[in-house]
Design an enzyme around this catalytic site. Structure first.
Site, PDB file in Angstrom:
ATOM      1  N   ASN A  36       0.883  -1.174   0.000  1.00  0.00           N
ATOM      2  CA  ASN A  36       0.000   0.000   0.000  1.00  0.00           C
ATOM      3  C   ASN A  36       0.914   1.215   0.000  1.00  0.00           C
ATOM      4  O   ASN A  36       1.394   1.657   1.039  1.00  0.00           O
ATOM      5  CB  ASN A  36      -0.885  -0.046   1.252  1.00  0.00           C
ATOM      6  CG  ASN A  36      -1.812   1.151   1.351  1.00  0.00           C
ATOM      7  OD1 ASN A  36      -1.746   2.063   0.520  1.00  0.00           O
ATOM      8  ND2 ASN A  36      -2.652   1.146   2.359  1.00  0.00           N
ATOM      9  N   ARG A  49      -2.591  -2.022  -3.421  1.00  0.00           N
ATOM     10  CA  ARG A  49      -3.786  -1.231  -3.156  1.00  0.00           C
ATOM     11  C   ARG A  49      -3.721   0.017  -4.031  1.00  0.00           C
ATOM     12  O   ARG A  49      -2.765   0.786  -3.957  1.00  0.00           O
ATOM     13  CB  ARG A  49      -3.837  -0.818  -1.693  1.00  0.00           C
ATOM     14  CG  ARG A  49      -5.041   0.042  -1.421  1.00  0.00           C
ATOM     15  CD  ARG A  49      -5.009   0.623  -0.044  1.00  0.00           C
ATOM     16  NE  ARG A  49      -6.220   1.422   0.173  1.00  0.00           N
ATOM     17  CZ  ARG A  49      -6.283   2.443   0.995  1.00  0.00           C
ATOM     18  NH1 ARG A  49      -5.219   2.798   1.683  1.00  0.00           N
ATOM     19  NH2 ARG A  49      -7.390   3.107   1.143  1.00  0.00           N
ATOM     20  N   HIS A  83     -12.502   2.947   0.449  1.00  0.00           N
ATOM     21  CA  HIS A  83     -12.455   1.893   1.486  1.00  0.00           C
ATOM     22  C   HIS A  83     -13.225   0.649   1.023  1.00  0.00           C
ATOM     23  O   HIS A  83     -13.689  -0.137   1.843  1.00  0.00           O
ATOM     24  CB  HIS A  83     -13.106   2.341   2.817  1.00  0.00           C
ATOM     25  CG  HIS A  83     -12.398   3.437   3.535  1.00  0.00           C
ATOM     26  ND1 HIS A  83     -13.080   4.394   4.246  1.00  0.00           N
ATOM     27  CD2 HIS A  83     -11.093   3.718   3.691  1.00  0.00           C
ATOM     28  CE1 HIS A  83     -12.230   5.236   4.795  1.00  0.00           C
ATOM     29  NE2 HIS A  83     -11.008   4.845   4.465  1.00  0.00           N
ATOM     30  N   ARG A 135     -10.404  15.315   8.194  1.00  0.00           N
ATOM     31  CA  ARG A 135     -11.308  15.721   7.108  1.00  0.00           C
ATOM     32  C   ARG A 135     -12.720  15.912   7.670  1.00  0.00           C
ATOM     33  O   ARG A 135     -13.133  15.188   8.565  1.00  0.00           O
ATOM     34  CB  ARG A 135     -11.328  14.644   6.018  1.00  0.00           C
ATOM     35  CG  ARG A 135     -10.060  14.586   5.200  1.00  0.00           C
ATOM     36  CD  ARG A 135     -10.026  13.361   4.307  1.00  0.00           C
ATOM     37  NE  ARG A 135      -9.297  12.258   4.917  1.00  0.00           N
ATOM     38  CZ  ARG A 135      -9.314  11.003   4.486  1.00  0.00           C
ATOM     39  NH1 ARG A 135     -10.035  10.674   3.443  1.00  0.00           N
ATOM     40  NH2 ARG A 135      -8.621  10.080   5.097  1.00  0.00           N
ATOM     41  N   GLU A 137      -7.905  -5.445   5.285  1.00  0.00           N
ATOM     42  CA  GLU A 137      -7.787  -5.122   3.866  1.00  0.00           C
ATOM     43  C   GLU A 137      -6.622  -5.870   3.222  1.00  0.00           C
ATOM     44  O   GLU A 137      -6.704  -6.266   2.064  1.00  0.00           O
ATOM     45  CB  GLU A 137      -7.598  -3.607   3.694  1.00  0.00           C
ATOM     46  CG  GLU A 137      -8.860  -2.823   4.045  1.00  0.00           C
ATOM     47  CD  GLU A 137      -8.603  -1.347   4.310  1.00  0.00           C
ATOM     48  OE1 GLU A 137      -8.241  -1.014   5.454  1.00  0.00           O
ATOM     49  OE2 GLU A 137      -8.767  -0.538   3.385  1.00  0.00           O
TER      50      GLU A 137
END
Ligand code: AMP
Length: 395
Positions: A9, A90, A179, A240, A383
């Site tokens: 990733n 990813r 996601h 965020r 993940e």
């Protein structure tokens, strides 16, 4: 033959990696390279119950990955000898093009590059990860797994923004969701834990980590999600804001002298928990709130309130909700968030069992009462395992 898949990733300033044994469904070794391009970089590597650290300047992603490979060998697991059967990457934005895990070819890399307009911080870093890994492992399949992929099934009513249709079409402006790997994995695990076929279970998944997103999954198919064109929309996150009236940005542009770069920085780095309370880590927010800090208390309340709104909205989207599942750092660990977000919903058939909710553990579990019509679960996301399994399918 080896059943080891290396999962990479490669982010804008960090690289996470994990070597996964897909036969046993678990990580053999993992690591994180941070602060790439800064004078004080850091690599943390875990293997065989031991943690190794390396500190120093990490000039770029190539350097970072080279250090990671070297650390594997130095700590007793030489990747060349262990035999890596595939590499899973990813990739953040697959646009409308990549809806499934995809074998990486030069043409695929070009397309990911083209999609970088939609994810300028992420896709270019993802590509560097692919290029460096292909030099090290030229003879095995490299597979891209896209964060947006699971949400390609969003119906047009959920995917479209109500703006000028020609502008939207020309610039690819629509809701893509992110996601996806986590939402897919967690919704599948939910069905498995409930002992039901995936296509019979309707689930609301709440992925609450540093980034946070909700999804509505009907019978294994994603029908709604809270993130949009970019990962800014929806829930309150670490830095965020989630949903903001777009007029706020016009107002700041006109009256606060902010340009696009300032607004970008405000939305990506100075909003969410950090904006409201001064800190982005949920644990610190909780500590400060318990110590009586009013800004931390407000941050917590806004966070939970937004979550409840999304749960309510997705109940209406799905009509029948069999499960609500919490996952990721906050979702898996913060019992108070789970309790507060679903408090008082008994009339809707949702009843969290306070004792079950307080039980800690890294395993999937049901935390609702026997009487609750909708099951509430905590399911640790994974993940890396999902990416490894997707890559293994190409071996
Ligand atoms: P993730 O992005 O999934 O790694 O999640 C990171 C977030 O989870 C951070 O805001 C952490 O503060 C939060 N987190 C991790 N452990 C806990 C915990 N025990 N209680 C509350 N929040 C936690």
């Amino acid at each position: 033959m080896s059943r080891l898949v290396l999962v990479i990733n490669s982010g804008s300033s960090s690289i996470k990696y994990e070597l996964v044994d897909v036969a046993r469904g678990r990580a053999v070794a993992s690591g994180l390279v941070e602060q790439i391009g800064e004078p004080q970089g850091r690599l943390v590597h875990e293997y065989d119950g031991r943690t190794s650290e390396w500190h120093g300047e990490i000039t770029d992603h190539t350097h970072g990955l080279t250090l990671a490979y070297r650390t594997f060998a130095e700590t007793g697991l030489d990747l060349d000898e262990a035999g890596v059967a595939a590499v899973g990457h990813r990739i953040v934005h697959g646009g409308k093009v990549f809806t499934q895990p995809t074998l990486i070819t030069p043409e695929v890399v070009e397309t990911i590059e083209r999609l970088a307009d939609l994810a300028p911080l992420h896709n270019p870093a993802n590509i560097i990860g692919i290029e460096v890994a292909r030099e090290h492992f030229p003879d095995v399949p490299h597979v891209g797994v896209f964060d947006t992929g699971f949400f390609h099934t969003l119906p047009p009513a959920a995917a479209a923004y109500a703006i000028d249709a020609d502008v939207a079409e020309e610039y690819g402006v629509q809701r893509y969701g992110f996601h996806g790997t986590s939402h897919e994995y967690v919704s599948e695990e939910t069905a498995r834990l409930l002992g039901s076929p995936r296509d019979e279970v309707n689930t609301i998944v709440l992925h609450l980590g540093n980034g946070a997103s909700a999804s509505a999954v009907r019978g294994g198919v994603a029908v709604e999600t809270s993130m949009g064109l970019t990962p800014l929309e929806g829930l309150v996150m670490g830095t965020r804001p989630g949903d903001v009236d777009p007029g706020v940005l016009l107002h700041l542009g006109r009256h606060a002298g902010m340009d696009i770069a300032d607004i970008d920085e405000l939305l990506n780095r100075r909003s969410g928990l950090k904006g409201l309370s001064g800190v982005n880590d949920f644990r610190t927010v909780t500590e400060r709130r318990e110590a009586g800090d009013p800004r931390a208390a407000l941050a917590y309340d806004v966070y939970v309130h937004r979550l409840r709104k999304y749960v309510g909205a997705y109940m209406a989207v799905l009509g029948r909700v069999d499960a609500i599942t919490f996952t990721a750092g906050v979702g898996e660990n913060a019992a108070s968030v789970r309790e507060d977000a679903l408090a008082g919903l008994e009339g809707f058939g949702i009843e969290v069992d306070p004792a079950a909710n307080r039980v800690r553990g890294g395993h999937g579990r049901v935390i609702s009462t026997a009487a609750s019509k909708t099951a509430v679960l905590v399911v640790p996301t994974n993940e890396e395992l999902a990416i490894a399994n997707a890559a293994w399918a190409f071996v």
